[in-house]
Motif scaffolding. Structure first.
Motif, PDB file in Angstrom:
ATOM      1  N   SER A 777       7.908  10.090   1.024  1.00 54.97           N
ATOM      2  CA  SER A 777       7.119   9.992   2.039  1.00 54.97           C
ATOM      3  C   SER A 777       8.073   9.550   3.228  1.00 54.97           C
ATOM      4  N   ASP A 778       8.349  10.231   4.451  1.00 55.08           N
ATOM      5  CA  ASP A 778       8.866   9.562   5.531  1.00 55.08           C
ATOM      6  C   ASP A 778       8.071   8.553   6.360  1.00 55.08           C
ATOM      7  N   LEU A 779       6.842   8.395   5.807  1.00 55.55           N
ATOM      8  CA  LEU A 779       5.840   7.554   6.583  1.00 55.55           C
ATOM      9  C   LEU A 779       5.745   6.095   6.007  1.00 55.55           C
ATOM     10  N   VAL A 780       5.877   6.066   4.696  1.00 54.09           N
ATOM     11  CA  VAL A 780       5.320   4.769   4.168  1.00 54.09           C
ATOM     12  C   VAL A 780       6.071   4.466   2.962  1.00 54.09           C
ATOM     13  N   SER A 781       6.395   3.273   2.684  1.00 61.74           N
ATOM     14  CA  SER A 781       7.025   2.966   1.290  1.00 61.74           C
ATOM     15  C   SER A 781       6.499   1.601   1.053  1.00 61.74           C
ATOM     16  N   LEU A 791       4.867   6.312  -5.032  1.00 60.41           N
ATOM     17  CA  LEU A 791       3.636   6.911  -4.179  1.00 60.41           C
ATOM     18  C   LEU A 791       3.055   8.180  -5.126  1.00 60.41           C
ATOM     19  N   VAL A 792       2.131   8.597  -5.054  1.00 65.90           N
ATOM     20  CA  VAL A 792       1.447   9.723  -5.612  1.00 65.90           C
ATOM     21  C   VAL A 792       1.035  10.430  -4.679  1.00 65.90           C
ATOM     22  N   ALA A 819      -0.207  10.260   1.212  1.00 59.56           N
ATOM     23  CA  ALA A 819       0.333   9.242   0.339  1.00 59.56           C
ATOM     24  C   ALA A 819      -0.754   8.356  -0.264  1.00 59.56           C
ATOM     25  N   LEU A 820      -0.631   8.094  -1.695  1.00 58.17           N
ATOM     26  CA  LEU A 820      -1.759   7.354  -2.333  1.00 58.17           C
ATOM     27  C   LEU A 820      -0.820   6.295  -3.075  1.00 58.17           C
ATOM     28  N   VAL A 821      -1.210   5.041  -2.902  1.00 64.77           N
ATOM     29  CA  VAL A 821      -0.641   3.748  -3.554  1.00 64.77           C
ATOM     30  C   VAL A 821      -1.613   3.522  -4.416  1.00 64.77           C
ATOM     31  N   VAL A 913      -2.408   6.275   2.724  1.00 65.84           N
ATOM     32  CA  VAL A 913      -1.956   6.143   4.099  1.00 65.84           C
ATOM     33  C   VAL A 913      -1.596   7.551   4.667  1.00 65.84           C
ATOM     34  N   VAL A 914      -2.180   7.798   5.925  1.00 69.67           N
ATOM     35  CA  VAL A 914      -2.455   9.053   6.781  1.00 69.67           C
ATOM     36  C   VAL A 914      -1.654   8.707   8.150  1.00 69.67           C
ATOM     37  N   PRO A 915      -0.750   9.844   8.414  1.00 72.28           N
ATOM     38  CA  PRO A 915      -0.343   9.678  10.001  1.00 72.28           C
ATOM     39  C   PRO A 915      -1.339   9.735  10.942  1.00 72.28           C
TER      40      PRO A 915
END
Length: 916
Positions: A777-781, A791-792, A819-821, A913-915
Motif C-alpha cells: 500500500s502507498d497509503l498506509v503502513s 497488510l491484507v 487495505a485491511l489491518v 484504510v480507504v483513501p
C-alpha cells in the motif's frame, strides 16, 4: 548410479565354508517381476529418491508458520517470505530459554517472492532452500560444516541499493556493533539457578559492492550494499556461541569462511541413510514416505551438538516465532526423546543419537547426587524423567508429594536399553564401556527401591506408572524394564568381574511379580499397575510391555486384547500405537493410525506437528517433531522387525502400499526388501557383523534359500518357517524363493524425480500452495505492533486475524480491495497500551474499525467514541462485526486496545484504510 548401501568395514574375509554354486534356474517360466537388489545392495539414484520428498513451494511462504527449516545440528534457521525475505536464526544451546540469535530481513527479495513465475523448494538432498522468480534466484542454507547461515542471490540489478537487517524484538537487550562491512548483535544469558552463562553472536557481512554497516536502533543492525557487476551477492551470518568479550573481534571471526563441504556432508548422509520408497494408488504412501524422509532430514539438521534439540517434543532451533515456545526450553522430558532414538537406529543413522547419550552421560554424577539427596533409601542412579540442562530435575523424588514426573523411574532403564541397542546396532563398544557405570547404577537403584512383600515377590511401591498413575505400585513399564535390563546388566557385570551384582540381578528377575490383569471391554487385559489409581494423563502404561520392552509378541492373546482395549488410542503425538500395531502384525491398523496421526497432528506445511488434536497452524507457533519419530519407527517396524531375535520381513506392511526399502537391525545388519501387494520379492541382507541370524520365511510353506554375493548357496532350499544364516561382516546375502530366484527377476534400479507439486492427504499439505501475498500500500503502513505489519487485501476469504483462521465472508463495497489491518485475537482482553496500533498515513484517509457487537455497553473501549457508527457490518466466519469510521489527515494515527474493561473482551477489532 549410486548404490543405496550402508558403508560397513570389511572386518573379515567372505564366508565360503560350505558354500555351493547356485544351480541354473528352473525351466519352468518364473514369476514375472523386477528388483532393484543387485551386487549386494538396493541400487538406485539416491539424489532422485530423496528429492521425491522435497517440499515444493508453489507460492512463497508468506506466514512464519510456513517457514522452511535448515540446520547443521547446532545452528538452525527458518526461512519464509515476510518483508521480502526473512530467516530466524536459533542455536541449540542458548540456555536457559534458547532465545533466538536474531532475524535476517532482506526487503529487496520481495520482487522474487511476488513474481508470477515464482517457484521454490526445500531441497532435502542438498540441505538448501532454493527459490526463483522474476529473473532472481536465492539459495539459502546453514553450512553443514560451520555455524554460518548463507544466502546466495543471482539476477539482481547491480545499480540498485540493497539492505539486509539483523534484528531482535522488544524485551531483548543485545550489544550491537557496526564496523566496516560487518554488523553484529550479541547477547549473553546468565542462569541464576546454575550460574551458567550462554549466548550467541549474530554477525552479518556481504560479498557485494560498497558494503557498509550501521546501527539502526538498539535492536537492529543493517548492511547497505549493491550487488556485484554480474548481479549476484552473498550474505553470510555467522552465529557462534558467545559468552562475552569484545564484540567486534567476535563478529569478524564469526564471518570468516573456510572452504565449504556442505554438499559433501549432506550427500554422504543420504548415501548412508536407509532408503524407503513407497507408492500407492491414492498417494497416501508417497505422503508417508515424504514425512519419513523429512524426519531423517530433521535429525541430520538438528541432532549433532552436545545436547538434544527437542524439548518436550518442540524442536526450538527451527522456530520462526521470535522467542515464543511451548514448555520449558531449559529441560528435557525423556519420554519425548525415545522415539527419535529408535527411529534413528532403524534408519541407519544411529550416530545422530550422540547428543542424547552425551547429555545424560555427561550428567551421570549429577544424577547420582540427585538420587542420594532426593530418593530416601535410594542407591545408585535414578534418571529424572524431567531434567534441566544443568542436571537438576523434577523426578526421582520420594521426599515430596507425587506429581506428574516426580516418581517416574523408567527413564533410567530406557536409557540403559537404548545404550545397549546403540551398541548392538552400531558396534559402538566405546559407548558401552563409558556407559557401564551408569547402567550398573540404574540397576542398583531398582534393587534398592524394591521391598519384599508377604507374597515373596519384590515390589515397587509409591511410584508412577508414567504420568498416568501417581503413587501406585508395580507399574507395567517398570516390571517389563527390569525383566529386560537386569539380565543384560548382569551379563555386563559378569564380564567385568562384578559377580556379586550379577547374582543379585539374576536372583531379582525370578522374584519380580507377575503382570496384573483386569477385565476391560469384556476381555482380560494387562492392568496399568498393581493398583487402580485414577489417571492423570493419556498414556497407555500397559502397552509399554510390547514397545519398548518387547516382553510380549504377536502370538500373545493377552497383548492383542490389551491393544484392542487400551484406554487412550493415539490421542497425542507421542503415542506409539502404530509401532504396537506393527509388532502385533496388524497391517491395516498401521496404515489407519499413521494417516490418523497426520490428520490429527500434522498441521504445518513443513511437516512439523502439534501435540494434540484440534489445533490451528496460525495459532500454534511451536514446531513439534516427535510425531516424525513415531511415524518413522512405526514404518520401519512394519517393514522389518527383529526385537524378538527373529528377523520378520513385512510382518505388518499395509497391502496397498508398495515399498522398496531398507531397515537397520541389531548386529549392524541392513535388511532390504521390495514388497508388492503385501508380498516381498526378495530379501537382501548386508551383514554388519559375524552373527547368527534367524529369519522367518517371508513366503510361508515355499522353498527358500540364501545365496551370498558370489552366487553361492549358503543355505539350501527349505520350506522351513525359520531360516538360520551365519553372517560375515561386509558380506551380502539374498533370501529368495527357489521357484522365483533373483536371476529370474528383471533388474530395475530405484529411481525418483524431484517433487513437482505439493502433496496432500485429506486436508493436510506438505509444501506451500500459492496464496494471496501481503498487500503493498502507498497509503498506509503499520508502525506497531510488529505482528500486525503485514497488510491484507480486503476481500471475501481474506484472513482477519494473525492468530486465528477466521476469514471475511461479506464486505461493504467501499472496503472491497482496500487495505485491511488484521487483528490479534490473543489481545482481545488487552486494555493497554493506549497506542496499541499505530498507523502511518501518506495522505488523508477514512479509517474503519469493525468491532465485536458482544462488547457494546460491556467492554467497548472509550477511544471508539471518536468514530462514527456506519450502520454497516462486516461478515466473518467468526462474528458479524459492527463497522465504525473516522476521517483522518495524513500523518500518524494511534488506535487504542480492544477492551476498555480489565478481564473482558471477545473477538478483537480489525481495521480498514480507504483513501479520501
Amino acid at each position: 548410479m549410486t548404490a543405496l548401501r550402508l558403508t560397513l568395514p570389511l572386518l573379515a574375509a567372505l564366508l565360503t565354508v560350505g558354500a555351493t554354486a547356485v544351480p541354473p534356474a528352473s525351466s519352468t517360466p518364473p514369476e514375472q517381476g523386477t528388483t532393484a537388489w543387485r551386487d549386494g545392495a538396493l541400487q538406485g539414484d539416491t539424489a532422485g529418491l530423496v528429492s521425491r520428498s522435497d517440499l515444493v513451494q508453489e507460492g512463497p511462504a508468506w506466514r512464519s508458520y510456513q517457514a522452511m527449516p535448515l540446520g547443521n545440528g547446532v545452528l538452525g534457521a527458518s526461512v519464509w517470505a515476510e518483508k521480502g525475505y526473512s530467516a530466524q536464526l536459533n542455536r541449540v544451546d542458548t540456555f536457559p530459554d534458547l532465545k533466538s540469535a536474531g532475524r535476517l530481513v532482506v526487503p529487496g527479495l520481495g520482487s522474487l517472492m511476488r513474481a508470477d513465475d515464482y517457484s521454490g523448494r526445500l531441497a532435502l538432498y542438498d540441505g538448501q532452500v532454493v527459490q526463483s522468480g522474476g529473473g532472481l534466484t536465492a539459495r539459502s542454507y546453514v553450512r553443514a560444516d560451520a555455524d554460518q547461515f548463507v544466502l546466495e542471490v543471482t539476477g539482481a540489478d547491480p545499480s540498485q541499493v540493497q539492505t539486509a537487517d539483523l534484528k531482535l524484538w522488544a524485551g531483548r537487550t543485545p550489544a550491537v556493533s557496526a564496523n566496516g562491512g560487518v554488523a553484529a548483535l550479541a547477547e549473553t544469558f546468565h542462569d541464576e539457578a546454575s550460574g551458567s552463562i550462554t549466548g550467541a553472536v549474530a554477525a552479518l557481512t556481504a560479498q557485494a559492492q560498497g558494503v557498509t554497516a550501521s546501527v539502526v536502533d538498539p535492536l537492529t543492525v543493517r548492511l547497505t550494499f549493491r550487488p556485484r557487476a554480474d548481479g549476484s551477492f552473498r550474505l553470510v551470518v555467522g552465529v557462534p556461541s558467545y559468552r562475552g568479550g569484545e564484540l567486534r573481534t567476535a563478529a569478524r571471526r564469526a564471518v570468516v569462511e573456510s572452504p565449504s563441504h556442505h554438499l559433501d556432508w549432506w550427500h554422504a548422509f543420504w548415501d548412508k541413510a536407509a532408503p524407503m520408497r513407497i507408492t500407492s494408488a491414492d498417494g497416501s504412501g508417497e505422503y508417508v514416505e515424504n514425512l519419513r524422509t523429512l524426519q531423517l532430514y530433521t535429525m541430520a539438521a538438528s541432532m549433532r551438538g552436545d545436547v538434544p534439540s527437542t524439548h518436550g517434543a518442540v524442536v526450538r532451533m527451527f522456530s520462526s516465532s521470535g522467542d515464543q515456545a511451548d514448555w520449558a526450553q531449559d529441560s528435557y522430558w525423556h519420554f519425548n526423546l525415545r522415539m527419535l532414538v529408535s527411529a534413528n537406529l532403524g534408519a541407519g543413522i544411529g550416530e545422530l543419537n550422540s547428543p542424547y547419550f552425551k547429555f545424560y552421560l555427561d550428567r551421570a554424577e549429577l544424577m547420582r547426587e540427585w538420587t542420594r539427596t532426593h530418593w530416601k533409601g535410594g542407591e545408585g542412579l535414578c534418571l529424572p524423567e524431567f531434567m534441566r540442562y544443568d542436571g537438576t530435575g523434577d523426578g526421582c523424588d520420594n521426599m515430596q508429594e507425587p506429581s506428574w514426573t516426580r516418581r517416574i523411574l523408567t527413564s533410567g532403564p530406557e536409557l540403559v536399553n537404548n545404550i545397549w541397542q546403540q551398541h548392538r546396532y552400531t558396534g559402538d563398544t566405546a559407548l558401552l564401556n563409558r556407559s557401564y557405570p551408569l547402567m550398573r547404577d540404574v540397576a542398583r537403584f531398582y534393587l534398592s527401591a524394591m521391598t519384599t512383600g508377604a507374597d515373596g515377590y519384590l515390589h515397587l511401591e509409591h511410584v508412577n506408572a508414567l504420568e498416568v498413575q501417581w503413587d501406585t505400585s508395580d507399574p507395567v513399564p517398570d516390571l517389563a524394564a527390569m525383566r529386560v535390563i537386569f539380565p543384560l546388566v548382569a551379563d555386563l557385570a559378569t564380564s567385568r568381574g562384578d559377580t556379586a551384582l550379577a547374582k543379585q540381578l539374576r536372583d531379582a528377575v525370578g522374584k519380580l511379580p507377575p503382570f496384573r490383569t483386569v477385565q476391560r471391554g469384556g476381555e482380560e487385559v494387562l492392568a496399568w499397575s498393581g493398583t487402580d489409581e485414577e489417571s492423570h494423563n493419556t498414556q497407555n502404561p500397559e502397552m509399554e510391555a510390547l514397545w519398548p520392552w518387547g516382553v510380549f509378541d504377536e502370538t500373545s492373546e493377552l497383548m492383542q486384547a490389551t491393544y484392542r482395549q487400551r484406554v487412550y488410542p493415539q490421542d497425542k503425538d507421542w503415542g506409539m500405537d502404530s509401532t504396537w500395531a506393527a509388532r502385533l502384525g496388524l497391517s491395516d491398523e498401521v496404515k489407519r493410525l499413521l494417516l490418523k496421526g497426520i490428520a490429527d497432528f500434522q498441521i504445518y506445511p513443513n511437516g512439523f506437528t502439534v501435540h494434540r488434536t484440534g489445533q490451528e497452524a496460525v495459532r500454534n507457533r511451536s514446531f513439534y517433531n516427535e510425531w516424525g519419530g513415531v511415524l518413522t519407527t512405526g514404518l520401519q517396524e512394519a517393514l522389518v522387525q527383529s526385537y524378538d531375535g527373529i528377523v520378520h520381513v513385512a510382518p505388518a506392511w499395509p497391502r496397498d502400499w508398495d515399498v522398496a526399502g531398507s531397515v537397520q537391525i541389531e548386529g549392524g545388519h541392513r535388511i532390504s526388501t521390495e514388497v508388492h501387494d503385501g508380498v516381498p520379492t526378495v530379501v537382501g541382507i548386508q551383514a554388519g557383523s559375524r552373527d547368527t541370524l534367524k529369519l522367518r520365511n517371508p513366503w510361508p510353506g515355499q522353498q527358500v534359500r540364501v545365496v551370498d554375493s558370489h552366487g553361492r548357496v549358503v543355505v539350501g532350499g527349505t520350506p522351513a518357517d525359520l531360516v538360520t544364516l551365519q553372517t560375515a561382516p561386509g558380506t551380502s546375502y539374498t533370501l529368495e524363493r527357489v521357484a522365483v530366484p533373483l536371476s529370474s527377476l528383471t533388474f530395475a534400479p530405484l529411481a525418483g524425480q524431484p517433487a513437482s507439486a505439493v502433496k496432500t492427504v485429506g486436508n493436510r499439505v506438505l509444501g506451500i500452495t500459492r496464496s494471496e501475498p501481503p498487500l503493498l500500500s502507498d497509503l498506509v503502513s503499520v508502525q506497531s505492533p510488529e505482528k500486525l505489519t503485514n497488510l491484507v487485501k480486503a476481500q471475501v476469504g481474506a484472513p482477519i486475524y494473525v492468530d486465528r483462521s477466521y476469514t471475511v465472508t461479506e464486505l461493504p463495497g467501499a472496503l472491497n480491495g482496500q487495505a485491511l489491518v488484521q487483528g490479534s485475537n490473543d489481545d482481545s482482553k488487552a486494555t493497554t497500551p493506549p497506542d496499541y496500533l499505530t498507523l502511518n498515513l501518506t495522505r488523508p484517509a477514512t479509517v474503519y474499525v469493525a468491532f465485536d457487537p458482544r462488547g457494546e455497553n460491556v467492554w467497548w473501549p472509550s477511544w471508539l467514541s471518536s468514530f462514527t457508527r456506519t450502520g454497516e457490518t462486516v461478515g466473518t466466519t467468526d462474528q458479524r462485526l459492527v463497522l465504525f469510521k473516522r476521517d483522518v489527515p495524513a500523518g500518524q494515527l494511534s488506535l487504542g486496545p480492544n477492551s476498555g474493561v480489565s478481564g473482558k473482551g471477545n473477538s478483537t477489532y480489525v481495521t480498514f484504510v480507504v483513501p479520501r
